[in-house]
Structures are given as C-alpha cells and as structure tokens.
Write a protein that holds these residues in place. Structure first.
Motif, PDB file in Angstrom:
ATOM      1  N   UNK A 293      48.718  40.544  45.916  1.00  0.00           N
ATOM      2  CA  UNK A 293      47.624  39.756  45.360  1.00  0.00           C
ATOM      3  C   UNK A 293      46.499  39.581  46.370  1.00  0.00           C
ATOM      4  N   UNK A 294      46.853  39.280  47.620  1.00  0.00           N
ATOM      5  CA  UNK A 294      45.830  39.088  48.646  1.00  0.00           C
ATOM      6  C   UNK A 294      45.053  40.371  48.916  1.00  0.00           C
ATOM      7  N   UNK A 295      45.703  41.523  48.784  1.00  0.00           N
ATOM      8  CA  UNK A 295      44.984  42.787  48.957  1.00  0.00           C
ATOM      9  C   UNK A 295      43.975  43.008  47.826  1.00  0.00           C
ATOM     10  N   UNK A 296      44.310  42.541  46.616  1.00  0.00           N
ATOM     11  CA  UNK A 296      43.345  42.636  45.515  1.00  0.00           C
ATOM     12  C   UNK A 296      42.140  41.742  45.779  1.00  0.00           C
ATOM     13  N   UNK A 297      42.389  40.561  46.348  1.00  0.00           N
ATOM     14  CA  UNK A 297      41.280  39.673  46.717  1.00  0.00           C
ATOM     15  C   UNK A 297      40.453  40.306  47.830  1.00  0.00           C
ATOM     16  N   UNK A 298      41.120  40.966  48.785  1.00  0.00           N
ATOM     17  CA  UNK A 298      40.406  41.655  49.864  1.00  0.00           C
ATOM     18  C   UNK A 298      39.402  42.652  49.301  1.00  0.00           C
ATOM     19  N   UNK A 299      39.814  43.379  48.272  1.00  0.00           N
ATOM     20  CA  UNK A 299      38.915  44.364  47.676  1.00  0.00           C
ATOM     21  C   UNK A 299      37.681  43.689  47.078  1.00  0.00           C
ATOM     22  N   UNK A 300      37.868  42.526  46.462  1.00  0.00           N
ATOM     23  CA  UNK A 300      36.724  41.785  45.921  1.00  0.00           C
ATOM     24  C   UNK A 300      35.769  41.356  47.035  1.00  0.00           C
ATOM     25  N   UNK A 301      36.324  40.945  48.167  1.00  0.00           N
ATOM     26  CA  UNK A 301      35.504  40.444  49.267  1.00  0.00           C
ATOM     27  C   UNK A 301      34.726  41.562  49.952  1.00  0.00           C
TER      28      UNK A 301
END
Length: 222
Positions: A51-59
């Motif tokens: 999940x945090x890697x998906x957020x990383x992509x957004x950032x």
C-alpha cells in the motif's frame, strides 16, 4: 496530550539530499551488520509495504503525467505520513519485535527537510503528525551531506526521467540541506554526519565506521 516518541536502538535511518550516494551506503551498512551476525530488514520511504508503495507512486509521479492537478504541499505531506504510518505498523515494528535491525532509506527527518524546508510547511505540524501517526525515532541516523551542486550533478547523470521531487530547483534543495544539517546539529546523540563528497569507497568506509562505533556503545534493552 500527544503520544511520546520512542527511540529504538536497532532502528537505523539513512538520510541525505539528491545524489548523496544513499544506495552505496545502505549496501555497505547492511553488509556490515550481516557480517557481525545481525539479521537486517532493509526498507525505504515513502514505501516499504504494497500500500505504501502505491502511495509513493502518487507522491513521486510528475504532475503532468497524472492529469492537470498538481499535488499540493499539504496533500504531499499527508500522503507521506499515510505511507509512513502503514510502514511502521506493518514492517518496522514487527521486525524490531523479532530482534532484527531495521535499516530504512529515509524516515521522518526527510519530511522535516523536504515538506518542511523545501515546501515551507510548519515543522510544528510535522512534529504533531510524527507523534500521532508514527511514534518512533531511529536510534541512529546517518546523514549523507553533500553540496547541492555536486549532488544534483550526480543525480542528473543517473536519472533520465526525474520524479516530482528530483525535478525541483536548486533553491528547494538548498533549503532541504539546511534543515537536514540543522536537525543533525540539534540532535548529535542520534545523528552522524557523513561527508558524501567522497567517492563511493570513502562514503562506504565512513558509514561502516559509524556503524561500528554505534554497535560498540551500550544500548538499553527494550
């Protein structure tokens, strides 16, 4: 009252600006800890869990690639902390409970430097999020410090497609570096400043020496 921060002696973070050589340093630290018989969990921020890697992509995805809606500084900060909260609970805390050393490529100091120094957000807000959503401090933070022009020249030679952060201007990275150095000066018990203007072998030797000195100290039991 906000929760207190717990400093954990087996939690190590690596910080620094663009082109500071964190990848080389992390590999050297991991090998040094393995050689001394320690189990190491290597992770990164933003990210570290699916999940945090998906957020990383957004950032990090450049704004022009995600429709015509630039990510605001406030949204960026909250996304970083959402990823960090998940990371701490799913990866870092379980590994520390198992007795592992956790080595993280970036942690909350990067929020003070990038979203605080770089974006101009209030450090008091970041500190409150840190206490409420994270609650954890590294026992040791290695700060790879290098002149912005030198670091950016290295990064430009490496990154053909820079992300949102890497695409910022020099004055942004000057503010980032200033906050990193300020935090190191304010907490010398936790930080070790590493001269990242050295070549890769020199940086690796410096971080391993810092790890050896850290391991030689007596740390309180959890």
């Amino acid at each position: 009252m906000s929760p207190a921060l717990h400093r954990h002696p087996r939690f190590i973070s690596l910080e620094g600006g663009e082109g500071a050589g964190k990848s080389t340093a992390i590999n050297a630290i991991r090998e040094a800890l393995h050689a001394r018989g320690h189990e190491v969990v290597l992770t990164r921020e933003p990210g570290g869990t699916p999940l945090a890697e998906r957020i990383r992509a957004l950032i990090l995805t450049p704004d022009e690639e995600v429709a015509a809606e630039p990510l605001s500084a406030e949204a960026e900060l909250l996304l970083v902390f959402a990823a960090r909260a998940q990371h701490v609970r799913q990866v870092i805390q379980p590994a520390l409970r198992r007795g592992c050393y956790v080595l993280s490529d970036r942690f909350t100091d990067s929020s003070y430097a990038y979203q605080g120094g770089g974006r101009g957000l209030e450090p008091e807000w970041i500190a409150d999020l840190e206490r409420r959503a994270v609650g954890l401090l590294p026992g040791l933070t290695l700060l790879l410090d290098v002149d912005v022009a030198v670091g950016r020249a290295r990064a430009n030679g490496r990154d053909l497609w820079p992300d949102r952060i890497e695409s910022e201007q020099d004055d942004f990275f000057q503010r980032v570096r200033a906050v990193f150095r300020q935090r190191a000066a304010q907490d010398p018990a936790r930080f070790r400043l590493i001269d990242a203007s050295q070549d890769q072998a020199g940086v690796a030797a410096s971080v391993v020496a810092a790890i050896d000195a850290w391991l030689a100290q007596e740390h309180p039991r959890d």
